[in-house]
Design a protein around this motif. Structure first.
Motif, PDB file in Angstrom:
ATOM      1  N   TYR A 142       8.966   1.314  -5.000  1.00  0.00           N
ATOM      2  CA  TYR A 142       8.505   1.897  -3.740  1.00  0.00           C
ATOM      3  C   TYR A 142       9.432   3.001  -3.233  1.00  0.00           C
TER       4      TYR A 142
ATOM      5  N   THR B 107      -0.010  -2.043  -6.018  1.00  0.00           N
ATOM      6  CA  THR B 107       1.123  -1.128  -6.183  1.00  0.00           C
ATOM      7  C   THR B 107       0.766   0.319  -5.826  1.00  0.00           C
ATOM      8  N   GLY B 110       0.474   0.628  -2.162  1.00  0.00           N
ATOM      9  CA  GLY B 110       1.796   0.545  -1.559  1.00  0.00           C
ATOM     10  C   GLY B 110       2.542   1.866  -1.674  1.00  0.00           C
ATOM     11  N   ILE B 111       2.421   2.500  -2.838  1.00  0.00           N
ATOM     12  CA  ILE B 111       3.085   3.783  -3.053  1.00  0.00           C
ATOM     13  C   ILE B 111       2.500   4.839  -2.126  1.00  0.00           C
ATOM     14  N   MET B 114       3.952   4.350   1.212  1.00  0.00           N
ATOM     15  CA  MET B 114       5.311   4.894   1.294  1.00  0.00           C
ATOM     16  C   MET B 114       5.274   6.410   1.443  1.00  0.00           C
ATOM     17  N   VAL B 135       8.819  -2.690   2.878  1.00  0.00           N
ATOM     18  CA  VAL B 135       9.325  -3.192   1.595  1.00  0.00           C
ATOM     19  C   VAL B 135       9.845  -4.619   1.745  1.00  0.00           C
TER      20      VAL B 135
END
Lengths: 177, 199
Positions: A142, B107, B110-111, B114, B135
């Protein structure tokens, strides 16, 4: 339950991949294919951006695992958890969970073989593995994706969270079984 | 992170030397580096697919709708993020996918989250409080049904492989609350320290 969970995930993703573009095209008049390509462009760059972060952390973890230094960590923490009545046999796989998911699962299989999955230790390990995460990997992916290098308090907060998950797993396993 | 990284490597080299495992340590270095690149490459396919889908959802306004629906929760978790910001929609999709155990989809979402949070971040090299919260929440494992563990239990001959689900959900809920509380405390502490340092 397992079959249900599996078949649910088999259905949800294809339905999303049909449903979202269908709604976008039919209701919002979005040029869905062009929009998809525009978003998908970023995929590869992100993969490349993550690489140095992932190499950095996985190499350190790989070396740590191969060296057997885990024994020292277990040795240091053991008296503390033994005092709380936590079975020391479940400690290595629990500590490993934050570092490497595959290693932790392999160690759990070993415990299932030795003590049986339906023993107290087997159940405890099951709850712990299900309720904690591979913290280091997640942080690498991340933060790597946005090229953030200074992660401030994330690691400390995450490790406290992992520890609380293990403690909660221990308490609930005692109460339930 | 610097200290933990050095500790991991330092402990590995010392332990390798003391226990005579230096060859293994050295091999692990190179095989882990290769594994890391394979993992990153392995992520690219799913990431490309779901980032594309995410863009379609964004263009259709769905991401904002999702963010708006979850506004009360997000106001509390991410006070610095403006309401209806697309970051919150991506966060919601990531949490949803995680809870359902759709790791491959989670994922990329989530990226994306971010990246959206990064657009709000004044210092691009340093994590914002919202990023730290996001996170950290992950390390409480958001997944409701631990499919991997249940498969392992079944493979080991358990009479009732899924009997640990209730315990897992409880432990996950507790650690999630701890994640929120601890992130909040650290955020306040860092803010105080920064102010003290400037004075």
């Amino acid at each position: 339950m397992r079959e249900m969970a599996n078949s649910a995930s088999n259905w949800i993703v294809p339905l999303l991949i049909l449903g979202i573009p269908l709604y976008a095209f039919a209701v919002k008049r979005v040029r869905v294919y062009e929009s998809f390509i525009e978003g998908a462009k970023e995929g590869f760059t992100i993969g490349v951006r993550i690489m140095p972060y992932l190499v950095g952390i996985l190499v350190a973890i790989g070396m740590f695992r191969a060296s057997g230094a885990m024994d020292w960590l277990v040795w240091a923490i053991r008296p503390l958890v033994a005092w709380a009545g936590f079975p020391p046999e479940a400690l290595p796989s629990s500590l490993m969970r934050s570092l490497s998911g595959s290693a932790a699962f392999a160690m759990s299989s070993e415990i299932f073989k030795l003590y049986g999955p339906d023993s107290f230790i087997g159940r405890l390990v099951s709850v712990i593995q299900g309720s904690t995460e591979t913290t280091f990997y997640i942080m690498a992916v991340y933060f790597g994706a946005v090229a953030v290098r200074k992660t401030r308090y994330t690691l400390a907060a995450s490790l406290i969270t992992d520890a609380s998950g293990i403690a909660a797993a221990f308490v609930i396993t005692r109460l339930l079984f | 992170m610097n200290i933990v990284w050095l500790l991991l490597i330092g402990a590995a080299v010392i332990s390798g030397a003391v226990k005579g495992h230096m060859a293994e340590v050295s091999n692990a270095m190179f095989s882990s580096a290769t594994t890391a690149i394979e993992l990153a490459i392995g992520l690219v396919g799913g990431m490309t697919l779901f980032l594309g889908l995410m863009r379609v959802a964004d263009d259709a306004g769905l991401v904002r709708v999702l963010a708006r629906a979850l506004r009360p929760v997000f106001r509390f978790l991410f006070p610095d993020v403006p309401r209806d910001h697309p970051a919150l929609g991506a966060v919601a999709m990531n949490f949803g996918a995680n809870m359902l155990g759709l790791g491959d989809a989670a994922t990329p979402f989530g990226i994306k989250a971010m990246e959206e949070l990064q657009t709000l971040n004044p210092d691009k090299e340093t994590a914002s409080d919202a990023m730290c919260m996001f996170v950290t929440l992950h390390s409480s494992s958001l997944q409701l049904i631990p499919v991997m563990v249940i498969s392992l239990r079944a493979a080991a001959g358990s009479k009732n492989p899924s009997e640990t689900i209730v315990g897992t959900i409880f432990a996950t809920a507790v650690s999630m609350l701890v994640a929120i509380g601890v992130s909040r405390m650290f955020a306040r502490w860092y803010a105080l320290r920064a102010r003290g340092g400037a004075a």
